[in-house]
Structure formats: C-alpha cells, structure tokens
Design a protein around this motif. Sequence first.
Motif, PDB file in Angstrom:
ATOM      1  N   VAL A 159       0.859  -1.186   0.000  1.00  0.00           N
ATOM      2  CA  VAL A 159       0.000   0.000   0.000  1.00  0.00           C
ATOM      3  C   VAL A 159       0.896   1.237   0.000  1.00  0.00           C
ATOM      4  O   VAL A 159       1.699   1.421   0.919  1.00  0.00           O
ATOM      5  CB  VAL A 159      -0.926   0.006   1.230  1.00  0.00           C
ATOM      6  CG1 VAL A 159      -1.832   1.218   1.205  1.00  0.00           C
ATOM      7  CG2 VAL A 159      -1.748  -1.276   1.261  1.00  0.00           C
ATOM      8  N   PRO A 160       0.786   2.105  -1.013  1.00  0.00           N
ATOM      9  CA  PRO A 160       1.730   3.225  -1.134  1.00  0.00           C
ATOM     10  C   PRO A 160       1.715   4.169   0.056  1.00  0.00           C
ATOM     11  O   PRO A 160       2.745   4.754   0.401  1.00  0.00           O
ATOM     12  CB  PRO A 160       1.264   3.950  -2.409  1.00  0.00           C
ATOM     13  CG  PRO A 160       0.491   2.938  -3.172  1.00  0.00           C
ATOM     14  CD  PRO A 160      -0.143   2.047  -2.142  1.00  0.00           C
ATOM     15  N   GLU A 161       0.555   4.353   0.716  1.00  0.00           N
ATOM     16  CA  GLU A 161       0.461   5.320   1.798  1.00  0.00           C
ATOM     17  C   GLU A 161       0.916   4.772   3.139  1.00  0.00           C
ATOM     18  O   GLU A 161       0.883   5.482   4.144  1.00  0.00           O
ATOM     19  CB  GLU A 161      -0.983   5.836   1.927  1.00  0.00           C
ATOM     20  CG  GLU A 161      -1.477   6.648   0.738  1.00  0.00           C
ATOM     21  CD  GLU A 161      -1.920   5.759  -0.420  1.00  0.00           C
ATOM     22  OE1 GLU A 161      -2.123   4.541  -0.197  1.00  0.00           O
ATOM     23  OE2 GLU A 161      -2.039   6.281  -1.543  1.00  0.00           O
ATOM     24  N   TRP A 162       1.320   3.505   3.191  1.00  0.00           N
ATOM     25  CA  TRP A 162       1.728   2.901   4.459  1.00  0.00           C
ATOM     26  C   TRP A 162       3.248   2.901   4.582  1.00  0.00           C
ATOM     27  O   TRP A 162       3.972   2.605   3.636  1.00  0.00           O
ATOM     28  CB  TRP A 162       1.216   1.467   4.571  1.00  0.00           C
ATOM     29  CG  TRP A 162      -0.288   1.374   4.629  1.00  0.00           C
ATOM     30  CD1 TRP A 162      -1.186   2.397   4.492  1.00  0.00           C
ATOM     31  CD2 TRP A 162      -1.061   0.184   4.831  1.00  0.00           C
ATOM     32  NE1 TRP A 162      -2.470   1.925   4.605  1.00  0.00           N
ATOM     33  CE2 TRP A 162      -2.431   0.572   4.819  1.00  0.00           C
ATOM     34  CE3 TRP A 162      -0.735  -1.149   5.046  1.00  0.00           C
ATOM     35  CZ2 TRP A 162      -3.465  -0.350   4.992  1.00  0.00           C
ATOM     36  CZ3 TRP A 162      -1.763  -2.062   5.218  1.00  0.00           C
ATOM     37  CH2 TRP A 162      -3.115  -1.659   5.204  1.00  0.00           C
ATOM     38  N   ARG A 163       3.734   3.258   5.770  1.00  0.00           N
ATOM     39  CA  ARG A 163       5.164   3.328   6.033  1.00  0.00           C
ATOM     40  C   ARG A 163       5.471   2.659   7.370  1.00  0.00           C
ATOM     41  O   ARG A 163       4.605   2.507   8.221  1.00  0.00           O
ATOM     42  CB  ARG A 163       5.634   4.788   6.097  1.00  0.00           C
ATOM     43  CG  ARG A 163       5.413   5.591   4.825  1.00  0.00           C
ATOM     44  CD  ARG A 163       6.418   5.215   3.749  1.00  0.00           C
ATOM     45  NE  ARG A 163       6.332   6.091   2.591  1.00  0.00           N
ATOM     46  CZ  ARG A 163       5.535   5.894   1.561  1.00  0.00           C
ATOM     47  NH1 ARG A 163       4.726   4.844   1.559  1.00  0.00           N
ATOM     48  NH2 ARG A 163       5.522   6.724   0.538  1.00  0.00           N
ATOM     49  N   THR A 164       6.734   2.282   7.577  1.00  0.00           N
ATOM     50  CA  THR A 164       7.167   1.749   8.860  1.00  0.00           C
ATOM     51  C   THR A 164       8.607   2.139   9.118  1.00  0.00           C
ATOM     52  O   THR A 164       9.387   2.347   8.179  1.00  0.00           O
ATOM     53  CB  THR A 164       7.012   0.211   8.912  1.00  0.00           C
ATOM     54  OG1 THR A 164       7.339  -0.261  10.214  1.00  0.00           O
ATOM     55  CG2 THR A 164       7.936  -0.452   7.906  1.00  0.00           C
ATOM     56  N   ARG A 165       8.942   2.286  10.384  1.00  0.00           N
ATOM     57  CA  ARG A 165      10.321   2.522  10.788  1.00  0.00           C
ATOM     58  C   ARG A 165      10.536   1.865  12.136  1.00  0.00           C
ATOM     59  O   ARG A 165       9.587   1.547  12.850  1.00  0.00           O
ATOM     60  CB  ARG A 165      10.648   4.009  10.860  1.00  0.00           C
ATOM     61  CG  ARG A 165       9.889   4.797  11.914  1.00  0.00           C
ATOM     62  CD  ARG A 165      10.456   6.204  12.064  1.00  0.00           C
ATOM     63  NE  ARG A 165      11.817   6.183  12.558  1.00  0.00           N
ATOM     64  CZ  ARG A 165      12.543   7.281  12.752  1.00  0.00           C
ATOM     65  NH1 ARG A 165      12.046   8.475  12.467  1.00  0.00           N
ATOM     66  NH2 ARG A 165      13.781   7.197  13.209  1.00  0.00           N
ATOM     67  N   SER A 166      11.782   1.634  12.477  1.00  0.00           N
ATOM     68  CA  SER A 166      12.095   0.981  13.739  1.00  0.00           C
ATOM     69  C   SER A 166      12.429   2.018  14.803  1.00  0.00           C
ATOM     70  O   SER A 166      12.830   3.147  14.496  1.00  0.00           O
ATOM     71  CB  SER A 166      13.264   0.006  13.563  1.00  0.00           C
ATOM     72  OG  SER A 166      14.438   0.705  13.183  1.00  0.00           O
ATOM     73  N   LEU A 167      12.230   1.640  16.044  1.00  0.00           N
ATOM     74  CA  LEU A 167      12.667   2.450  17.167  1.00  0.00           C
ATOM     75  C   LEU A 167      13.077   1.526  18.291  1.00  0.00           C
ATOM     76  O   LEU A 167      12.653   0.362  18.340  1.00  0.00           O
ATOM     77  CB  LEU A 167      11.579   3.414  17.625  1.00  0.00           C
ATOM     78  CG  LEU A 167      10.368   2.865  18.379  1.00  0.00           C
ATOM     79  CD1 LEU A 167       9.687   3.988  19.152  1.00  0.00           C
ATOM     80  CD2 LEU A 167       9.368   2.244  17.428  1.00  0.00           C
ATOM     81  N   VAL A 168      13.888   2.041  19.181  1.00  0.00           N
ATOM     82  CA  VAL A 168      14.424   1.243  20.277  1.00  0.00           C
ATOM     83  C   VAL A 168      13.693   1.614  21.555  1.00  0.00           C
ATOM     84  O   VAL A 168      13.585   2.790  21.910  1.00  0.00           O
ATOM     85  CB  VAL A 168      15.938   1.456  20.430  1.00  0.00           C
ATOM     86  CG1 VAL A 168      16.473   0.649  21.614  1.00  0.00           C
ATOM     87  CG2 VAL A 168      16.656   1.058  19.149  1.00  0.00           C
ATOM     88  N   GLY A 169      13.195   0.580  22.243  1.00  0.00           N
ATOM     89  CA  GLY A 169      12.472   0.793  23.490  1.00  0.00           C
ATOM     90  C   GLY A 169      13.409   1.077  24.645  1.00  0.00           C
ATOM     91  O   GLY A 169      14.647   1.054  24.502  1.00  0.00           O
ATOM     92  N   PRO A 170      12.841   1.316  25.838  1.00  0.00           N
ATOM     93  CA  PRO A 170      13.666   1.711  26.982  1.00  0.00           C
ATOM     94  C   PRO A 170      14.639   0.649  27.452  1.00  0.00           C
ATOM     95  O   PRO A 170      15.636   0.957  28.086  1.00  0.00           O
ATOM     96  CB  PRO A 170      12.621   2.025  28.066  1.00  0.00           C
ATOM     97  CG  PRO A 170      11.376   1.345  27.630  1.00  0.00           C
ATOM     98  CD  PRO A 170      11.404   1.336  26.149  1.00  0.00           C
ATOM     99  N   ASP A 171      14.391  -0.619  27.137  1.00  0.00           N
ATOM    100  CA  ASP A 171      15.298  -1.683  27.563  1.00  0.00           C
ATOM    101  C   ASP A 171      16.100  -2.254  26.403  1.00  0.00           C
ATOM    102  O   ASP A 171      16.670  -3.333  26.504  1.00  0.00           O
ATOM    103  CB  ASP A 171      14.522  -2.793  28.270  1.00  0.00           C
ATOM    104  CG  ASP A 171      13.455  -3.412  27.376  1.00  0.00           C
ATOM    105  OD1 ASP A 171      13.281  -2.923  26.246  1.00  0.00           O
ATOM    106  OD2 ASP A 171      12.794  -4.381  27.800  1.00  0.00           O
ATOM    107  N   GLY A 172      16.136  -1.515  25.295  1.00  0.00           N
ATOM    108  CA  GLY A 172      16.952  -1.923  24.156  1.00  0.00           C
ATOM    109  C   GLY A 172      16.277  -2.800  23.139  1.00  0.00           C
ATOM    110  O   GLY A 172      16.881  -3.128  22.109  1.00  0.00           O
TER     111      GLY A 172
END
Length: 250
Positions: free
Chosen positions: A14-27
């Motif tokens: 789906v062209p309008e959908w995106r994702t990225r990663s992030l790191v939580g408080p415990d890694g």
Amino acid sequence: MTDAALTAWTPWIVPEWRTRSLVGPDGRTMDLMLALPQGEAPPGGWPLLLALDGDRFFAALAGTAAALSQRTDKTGVAPMAVAALAHRPSAGAHEDQRARDFTRSACPDPRLARPSGDGDAFQRLIADHVLPMLSGAAPLNFGRATLFGHSLGGLFVLETLRADPALFARWIAVSPSLWWSTPSPMIATPDLLIGCGEAETGRDMRDRIAGWVAAKPDGAVFKQAPNADHGSAPFALIPDILRHASGAPA
C-alpha cells in the motif's frame, strides 16, 4: 496454488503505508507503522489514531479508515492518520513483551510467570519518542489524537489515562484486562470509549468491564459487540473505534 504458480505474483504494498524501527527503553527494537490519507492535510493537521499491537491491528484499522473516510457524511469517520506500535518476534516471546510493556504491576495469577510492570517506561517511550517521531513525519493535530489498546493494551490505555490524561485527547480500551489490575474510576475523564464482546465470559470479562463503566462518576461510552469473543471484539468494533477517533457521536 503451487510454488511455481506463485512466482507470477508480487507482494502488494500500500503506497500510503510506512514503517520505521525504534528502540524501546530496555533496548528491544519495535516497529512504528504509519498510514496517511491522500490529499492535503486539513488546517491544524490530520487527526491521529495510535494503536498498540500494530502487528495485529494496523492493517485492519488503516484499511477501514481509508475506506470509510471516503464518505464521512455517511460513516462518521473522518480522514485520519493511523499509526501503530508493534513488538518484534526477534525481541522475545510476544506475550511476554506485551505483559512487560502494558502493565504497571505484577500478574495476580501465579500460573502466569511473565515479566511485567514496565508500563511507566512504555508510556514515556510514547510521550518522548513515538509522538515526536510522528509529528516529524506528517502534519498531525494532537488535539485530536487517540490511543487505542486491546486486552492488556486496553488496560494500558486506562492506566495511562489515569497517569497522564492530557497525553491524548481521546482514549479507546477494548476488552481491557481488568482481571490483572482494576484502575479506580476517574472523576474527570477526556473522551473514553470502552468496548467488549457479548461472548466474553472468561475471567468474567464482560460483566467486569460493564460494572467498571457503570461505576464511573462521569460515565464512559460503552459498546458491546454482538456475538463477539475476546479475540474478535476489537475487529467487530472497528467502525466505532474510528468514529470515536474522529470525534463523531457514539
């Protein structure tokens, strides 16, 4: 269909959908998903719906929001940005991660040996990292931002509402796990929708949730999905979830 026949097919994106990663408080690494409506944002930015358990709910919420918002006058669903947080299987057992991030106390059931109690840290992750990431990605109206969670995620919604009612403008808890912990009713509450399934009889879920809503001095909007069990209730209530996030009357 054979593997050979599948080679003629390509993944649908789906062209309008995106994702990225992030790191939580415990890694631990998590995924942050985002779907934006087509066209120009309204003055003040798009309304935002942020869902927990994005691996389960993002596609259903984003797809239904895109479809129903084409006729806001008929559906009550306004065009909105839909975002979601998802745990990664590589970061540990899924239910262990949910229990750790969505709760603020130890599990009362001794048969469930799961890590727990990091809900405060997960709330800070949302406030200090997730919302700024989303703000930097799209024009969003945080005066029309909603947090949605189901089961333990629904409990997290209620406990976060108790801890910081100004973090979101609207709140949605479907089938909150009040058997784990029962937040005391809030005297003054922003817009709150609570839902469950008619067939949720395990752990006395349906009656426990209805009783909690009835005891609230200001009253929360309560929706019960006919014939739905614990797993199907959030999907049956998606139109109600999206209308609530739009600010439409319940």
